[in-house]
Design a protein around this motif. Structure first.
Motif, PDB file in Angstrom:
ATOM      1  N   LEU A  36      10.959  -5.677  -4.829  1.00 19.50           N
ATOM      2  CA  LEU A  36      12.371  -5.365  -5.067  1.00 19.50           C
ATOM      3  C   LEU A  36      12.588  -3.922  -5.499  1.00 19.50           C
ATOM      4  O   LEU A  36      13.669  -3.360  -5.292  1.00 19.50           O
ATOM      5  CB  LEU A  36      12.943  -6.310  -6.127  1.00 19.50           C
ATOM      6  CG  LEU A  36      13.013  -7.792  -5.731  1.00 19.50           C
ATOM      7  CD1 LEU A  36      13.515  -8.638  -6.898  1.00 19.50           C
ATOM      8  CD2 LEU A  36      13.918  -7.974  -4.517  1.00 19.50           C
ATOM      9  N   GLU A  37      11.558  -3.304  -6.058  1.00 17.42           N
ATOM     10  CA  GLU A  37      11.707  -1.943  -6.569  1.00 17.42           C
ATOM     11  C   GLU A  37      12.102  -0.945  -5.477  1.00 17.42           C
ATOM     12  O   GLU A  37      12.917  -0.041  -5.714  1.00 17.42           O
ATOM     13  CB  GLU A  37      10.385  -1.499  -7.206  1.00 17.42           C
ATOM     14  CG  GLU A  37      10.409  -0.087  -7.757  1.00 17.42           C
ATOM     15  CD  GLU A  37       9.071   0.342  -8.335  1.00 17.42           C
ATOM     16  OE1 GLU A  37       8.927   1.543  -8.641  1.00 17.42           O
ATOM     17  OE2 GLU A  37       8.171  -0.521  -8.462  1.00 17.42           O
ATOM     18  N   HIS A  38      11.557  -1.103  -4.282  1.00 21.63           N
ATOM     19  CA  HIS A  38      11.811  -0.134  -3.217  1.00 21.63           C
ATOM     20  C   HIS A  38      12.617  -0.702  -2.054  1.00 21.63           C
ATOM     21  O   HIS A  38      12.931   0.033  -1.113  1.00 21.63           O
ATOM     22  CB  HIS A  38      10.480   0.394  -2.672  1.00 21.63           C
ATOM     23  CG  HIS A  38       9.644   1.092  -3.685  1.00 21.63           C
ATOM     24  ND1 HIS A  38       9.889   2.379  -4.100  1.00 21.63           N
ATOM     25  CD2 HIS A  38       8.554   0.673  -4.388  1.00 21.63           C
ATOM     26  CE1 HIS A  38       8.997   2.743  -5.005  1.00 21.63           C
ATOM     27  NE2 HIS A  38       8.174   1.729  -5.193  1.00 21.63           N
ATOM     28  N   LEU A  39      12.976  -1.966  -2.101  1.00 22.54           N
ATOM     29  CA  LEU A  39      13.635  -2.623  -0.972  1.00 22.54           C
ATOM     30  C   LEU A  39      14.998  -1.992  -0.688  1.00 22.54           C
ATOM     31  O   LEU A  39      15.892  -2.006  -1.534  1.00 22.54           O
ATOM     32  CB  LEU A  39      13.790  -4.122  -1.257  1.00 22.54           C
ATOM     33  CG  LEU A  39      14.507  -4.947  -0.181  1.00 22.54           C
ATOM     34  CD1 LEU A  39      13.676  -4.978   1.111  1.00 22.54           C
ATOM     35  CD2 LEU A  39      14.774  -6.371  -0.678  1.00 22.54           C
ATOM     36  N   ASN A  40      15.127  -1.412   0.523  1.00 22.19           N
ATOM     37  CA  ASN A  40      16.391  -0.807   0.992  1.00 22.19           C
ATOM     38  C   ASN A  40      16.966   0.209   0.018  1.00 22.19           C
ATOM     39  O   ASN A  40      18.184   0.271  -0.209  1.00 22.19           O
ATOM     40  CB  ASN A  40      17.426  -1.912   1.275  1.00 22.19           C
ATOM     41  CG  ASN A  40      16.969  -2.907   2.312  1.00 22.19           C
ATOM     42  OD1 ASN A  40      17.077  -4.117   2.126  1.00 22.19           O
ATOM     43  ND2 ASN A  40      16.414  -2.420   3.423  1.00 22.19           N
ATOM     44  N   CYS A  62       0.838  -1.212   0.000  1.00 25.58           N
ATOM     45  CA  CYS A  62       0.000   0.000   0.000  1.00 25.58           C
ATOM     46  C   CYS A  62       0.866   1.252   0.000  1.00 25.58           C
ATOM     47  O   CYS A  62       0.604   2.205  -0.748  1.00 25.58           O
ATOM     48  CB  CYS A  62      -0.923   0.007   1.211  1.00 25.58           C
ATOM     49  SG  CYS A  62      -2.120  -1.346   1.261  1.00 25.58           S
ATOM     50  N   THR A  63       1.901   1.276   0.835  1.00 28.01           N
ATOM     51  CA  THR A  63       2.752   2.470   0.891  1.00 28.01           C
ATOM     52  C   THR A  63       3.607   2.595  -0.369  1.00 28.01           C
ATOM     53  O   THR A  63       3.895   3.717  -0.811  1.00 28.01           O
ATOM     54  CB  THR A  63       3.645   2.450   2.135  1.00 28.01           C
ATOM     55  OG1 THR A  63       4.429   1.255   2.161  1.00 28.01           O
ATOM     56  CG2 THR A  63       2.799   2.511   3.401  1.00 28.01           C
ATOM     57  N   ASN A  64       3.991   1.474  -0.967  1.00 29.18           N
ATOM     58  CA  ASN A  64       4.766   1.537  -2.214  1.00 29.18           C
ATOM     59  C   ASN A  64       3.987   2.260  -3.319  1.00 29.18           C
ATOM     60  O   ASN A  64       4.570   2.967  -4.146  1.00 29.18           O
ATOM     61  CB  ASN A  64       5.143   0.136  -2.688  1.00 29.18           C
ATOM     62  CG  ASN A  64       6.330  -0.436  -1.928  1.00 29.18           C
ATOM     63  OD1 ASN A  64       7.022   0.294  -1.211  1.00 29.18           O
ATOM     64  ND2 ASN A  64       6.565  -1.722  -2.066  1.00 29.18           N
TER      65      ASN A  64
END
Length: 526
Positions: free
Chosen positions: A85-89, A30-32
């Motif tokens: 994976l797009e926003h991970l870390n 949801c936040t992504n």
């Protein structure tokens, strides 16, 4: 990794390694969807013990650069989404626990102390990009963005603690809100801002300083409904795992309602019950009943009657829009009731705009608050309720009618009988102690109308079910006949055993304005 800048994933890892961890990682999806959009400002408010800090720790573990959280999220729901994976870390995360800053500031300005403390940590990584003398956090972040295009995700816990703990200082509150506005609103370095607290965004004057935030509160959680607490299916799985009765768990900790998710459970209380293998009131471990009593005793016309009506199992209409989202400025009883919704003492149905007491745990909090004074007539009714239930189970119709007369006399100054609904609330209050062994349902759907009140025995009891039909200025025989004609007992799906059919009539035209009662026994077989 730091304390405020990129705090890493250790705290979330501790949560996942605990005996009970319920997978809420899909909230990240949801936040992504909101990152770097016009909707990137999120304020999620919930009561204490509803997992707000754990949610922020999860978001910090997911977004913080400087750590690798791929393995930590392995096997959880978020791993299967397209944006995992797009926003991970990939972001610098600034994590602010406002409670800590409020305590740490002591005699200094809270915002000044915050800027000094957070800038000291940011300077270690980005000090070459802004002046050594810089004391303005917002300006420093602007300089970092101009020179690197680096974006930040802001996670703010206990955002409203200034409003709650500095209630008398309007000037401090305004200064704090203006600080947050300057730090976050229209700033190019903000990729996402997620705030959480007990209250929605504070309003003052004719505008809100933080009007860019979308509010997700206990009056409407919108897309965050299933992440507000435990859902019914999640609690069922926990009950199976820990061999705890699901019906009793529901009676104690269910009751919060939203448009799509109709059963939301207090997560901390459920976890405590599972770990302790005991159904009890765990609310008192973080908040005392004095907080509730302070609001119950406020002198607003109709407030006491509304509370009595809800104690009897009823609902009351509430206008939640006039509330200023603080704990000081109350103009009507609706403002008080709205606050009780936000802090978890009341449930709220956004479709009917009605408030109600959600479960047995919260009912005990109301009882504790009333027991220390100010509600003597109600306490007398509650104390007499156990004898009323005994007389009902013994089919002592005369004693039941007399007990209802006494209960009515006690609460007559607060709750006025004017229809079957108010009668039902008074009857529900008179049978208060039945909640120990029964689940009380007002307006039980039967397929051919609604039974006024149904008492369904909890699994640990061997008591009969009870169906109560109420009449106002009619007869008890008409009440019993309606139960039979409309086959109300068929609504007790899966129940076998004895059922008591109870007809109650209140005759306002009678000289004594008395109640009458008739009780019949019935056996229900499969």
């Amino acid at each position: 990794m730091g304390v405020y800048l990129n705090p890493g994933n250790k705290s979330f890892e501790e949560s996942t390694r605990s005996k009970i961890y319920v997978d809420k990682t899909n909230l990240i999806a949801c936040t992504n969807e909101l990152v770097n959009t016009r909707d990137k400002y999120i304020c999620v408010s919930r009561p204490r013990r509803f997992g707000k800090s754990m949610t922020l720790e999860m978001l910090a573990a997911y977004y913080s650069c400087g750590c690798d959280s791929a393995d930590l999220f392995k096997g959880y729901k978020i791993e299967k989404t397209e944006t995992f994976l797009e926003h991970l870390n990939k972001y610098d995360v600034i994590f602010l626990n406002m409670q800590q800053f409020l305590i740490g500031a002591k005699n200094r300005e809270v915002t000044e102390y915050l800027e000094q403390t957070v800038l000291a940590e940011i300077r270690e990584l980005y000090g070459a990009l802004f002046s050594e003398q810089e004391t303005n956090l917002s300006f420093a972040l602007q300089q970092i963005y101009v020179k690197t295009e680096k974006e930040f995700i802001f996670l703010i816990d206990e955002w409203d603690c200034v409003m709650r703990e500095r209630q008398e200082s309007e000037e401090l509150q305004k200064q704090y809100l203006d600080f947050l506005r300057n730090l976050l609103k229209d700033q190019p370095y903000v990729a996402l801002a997620y705030m959480t607290g007990i209250l929605p965004v504070k309003k003052y004057g004719i505008h809100s300083a933080l009007n860019m935030f979308a509010e997700y509160s206990m009056t409407n959680q919108y897309t965050f409904e299933e992440y507000t607490g435990f859902t019914e299916s999640e609690v069922q799985q926990l009950c199976e795992r820990f061999n705890m009765d699901f019906s009793e768990t529901s009676s104690w900790y269910d009751g919060y309602r939203f448009r799509k998710v109709k059963h939301v459970y207090n997560p901390r209380s459920v976890v405590s019950a599972m770990n302790c293998r005991d159904f009890s009131n765990y609310w008192t471990s973080t908040e005392t009943y004095e907080a509730l009593k302070r609001y119950m005793d406020m002198d607003f016309d109709g407030l006491r009657a509304d509370i009595v009506q809800m104690l009897g199992g009823g609902r009351v209409e509430v206008n939640t829009r006039s509330f200023q989202n603080d704990m000081r400025n109350f103009k009507t009883k609706d403002d008080v009731l709205t606050l009780l919704i936000h802090i978890g003492y009341l449930g709220y149905d956004s479709e009917t705009k009605e408030a109600f007491i959600p479960n047995k745990e919260i009912i005990e909090e109301f009882e504790n608050a009333m027991s220390v004074g100010g509600w003597p007539e109600v306490m007398r009714v509650l104390k007499a309720s156990e004898k009323l239930l005994e007389d009902t189970l013994l089919c002592d119709e005369k004693s039941v009618a007399e007990a209802l007369d006494k209960a009515h006399m006690e609460v007559a100054s607060i709750l006025t009988y004017n229809d079957e609904n108010s009668l039902a609330c008074a009857i529900g209050l008179a049978y208060y102690s039945a909640r120990k062994d029964y689940r009380l349902i007002r307006e039980l759907p039967t397929g051919r109308g609604f039974a006024d009140i149904a008492f369904l025995p909890l699994p640990h009891t061997d008591k009969p079910a009870i169906i109560v039909e109420l009449k106002y200025d009619k007869t008890v025989t008409a009440a019993i006949q309606q139960i039979k004609d409309r086959h109300y007992t068929q609504a007790l799906e899966g129940y076998t055993g004895e059922i008591l059919l109870v007809g109650i009539n209140y005759d306002k035209n009678n000289e004594n304005k008395s109640h009458s009662c008739i009780i019949e026994k019935l056996e229900k077989n499969i």
